[in-house]
Design an enzyme around this catalytic site. Structure first.
Site, PDB file in Angstrom:
ATOM      1  N   SER A   8       0.828  -1.201   0.000  1.00 27.77           N
ATOM      2  CA  SER A   8       0.000   0.000   0.000  1.00 27.77           C
ATOM      3  C   SER A   8       0.866   1.256   0.000  1.00 27.77           C
ATOM      4  CB  SER A   8      -0.863  -0.008   1.262  1.00 27.77           C
ATOM      5  OG  SER A   8      -1.455   1.245   1.460  1.00 27.77           O
ATOM      6  N   TYR A  16      -1.958   0.282  10.184  1.00 23.57           N
ATOM      7  CA  TYR A  16      -2.202  -0.416   8.914  1.00 23.57           C
ATOM      8  C   TYR A  16      -0.963  -0.336   8.007  1.00 23.57           C
ATOM      9  CZ  TYR A  16      -3.679  -0.983   4.096  1.00 23.57           C
ATOM     10  OH  TYR A  16      -3.735  -1.373   2.777  1.00 23.57           O
ATOM     11  N   LYS A  46       1.943  -3.313   6.518  1.00 28.40           N
ATOM     12  CA  LYS A  46       2.376  -3.527   5.120  1.00 28.40           C
ATOM     13  C   LYS A  46       3.892  -3.386   5.016  1.00 28.40           C
ATOM     14  CE  LYS A  46      -1.663  -4.333   3.389  1.00 28.40           C
ATOM     15  NZ  LYS A  46      -2.009  -5.590   2.740  1.00 28.40           N
TER      16      LYS A  46
END
Ligand code: UDP
Length: 325
Positions: free
Chosen positions: A115, A139, A143
């Site tokens: 991402s 988040y 990643k």
């Protein structure tokens, strides 16, 4: 070649399956159906399995796959602040389970859904793959952690991977059969269209005091079918070259939240009520991809990522959801 698509019942995974249907690859799907839908798996051999279940995972991975594509992760930035454990457990621990089983079974090719969130709040856009990795929310951390694990797994175990750093995935398949259905929905375009269709009263804009042209955040919106095409090109390149790599997938163009709402009003021919609120935690002002690398190395071009096509396709999907509710 036999591919396992992990998370194939979800939004991006199902568009990938639709694209893979047009190839000669043998495809199977693994998903725990926590956020996906079995009907999205299009009749491919389906394994309902949670990546936390190592025994089941291990037995499924004995099916002679050559490559794994991994779409299964939690994606909500706000939720990742509130429940980081949920994010680290699923996006990191469960991915480790998958990678460890792959290494055990000598499946050494992996395509990973990364991402733009790994860049955090970067300097001026467009952002190239060389930009520092400095995630600003859990988040994005998950990643970035998997990207780092993959570097070590390549060095130690010869696991070759391609990390695709998505910017803002959006839109729906142009045939009208699949689209974005998160529950609860948190992404801008589906929420704007829910406000247009009447499923919601208004769209909340998170902050209009950023140092951008109209004060609202700027993002790079990429049609999910273009995203699927990029995966296919990445897969072919990984298979033939056997070199680990990282690519941005974006459009090189940014649109503000207000611009998205204006285009949505134009496409839907409806007035959309706006409600300005304070900034959402963890939102960088601007995230736009430099997509030179994927264009030059994989010969990828976006075909569907003009905003009218994105929003029209998402609007068809929203109208379908409205009818089925
Ligand atoms: N956004 C907004 N209202 C919403 C949802 C999103 O103003 O109800 C903004 C958000 O602050 C961000 C942009 O829209 O600037 C895109 O957010 P989204 O959640 O769709 O994707 P993200 O960029 O977080 O991956």
């Amino acid at each position: 070649m036999k591919i396992l698509v992990v998370g194939g019942a979800g939004y991006i995974g199902s568009h990938m399956l639709r694209r893979l249907q047009k190839t000669n690859y043998k495809v199977e799907v693994l998903d725990n159906l926590s956020t996906g839908y079995e009907e999205n798996t299009l009749g491919f051999q389906f394994h309902k399995c949670d990546l936390a279940n190592k025994d089941q995972l291990n037995s499924i991975l004995q099916n002679n796959y050559d490559l794994v594509m991994h779409f299964a992760s939690y994606i909500n930035v706000g939720e990742s602040y509130l429940y980081p454990q949920k994010y680290y457990e699923n996006n990191v621990n469960n991915t480790m389970n998958l990678l460890n089983c792959m290494v055990d079974q000598k499946i050494l090719n992996f395509i990973f859904s990364s991402s733009a969130a790994v860049y955090g709040d970067p300097g001026p856009s467009p952002i190239s793959e060389e930009e520092n990795i400095n995630p600003v929310n859990p988040y994005g951390q998950t990643k970035a952690m998997v990207e780092n694990i993959l570097k070590d797994y390549d060095r130690a175990y010869g696991l070759k991977s391609t990390c695709l750093r998505y910017f803002n995935a959006c839109g729906a398949h142009l045939d009208g059969t699949i689209g974005e259905s998160h529950n609860p929905e948190t992404h801008l375009i589906p929420l704007v269209l829910q406000a247009a269709s009447g499923r919601k009263n208004s769209i909340t804009v998170f902050g209009d005091d950023y140092t951008t042209k109209d004060g609202t955040c700027i993002r790079d919106y990429i049609h999910v079918m273009d995203l699927a095409e990029a995966h296919l090109l990445a897969l072919d390149s990984l298979r033939s070259k056997q070199i680990s790599n990282i690519y941005n997938i974006g459009n090189n163009i940014g649109f503000s939240v207000k611009e998205i709402i204006e285009i949505a009003e134009d496409v839907t021919q409806r007035k959309i009520k706006i409600n300005i609120e304070s900034r959402r935690k963890g939102d960088p002002a601007q995230l736009v991809a430099n997509n030179k690398k994927i264009k030059e190395e994989l010969n990828w071009t976006a075909q569907y990522s003009d905003l009218k096509t994105i929003i029209s396709s998402a609007w068809q999907w929203e109208k379908k959801l409205l009818q089925s509710n």
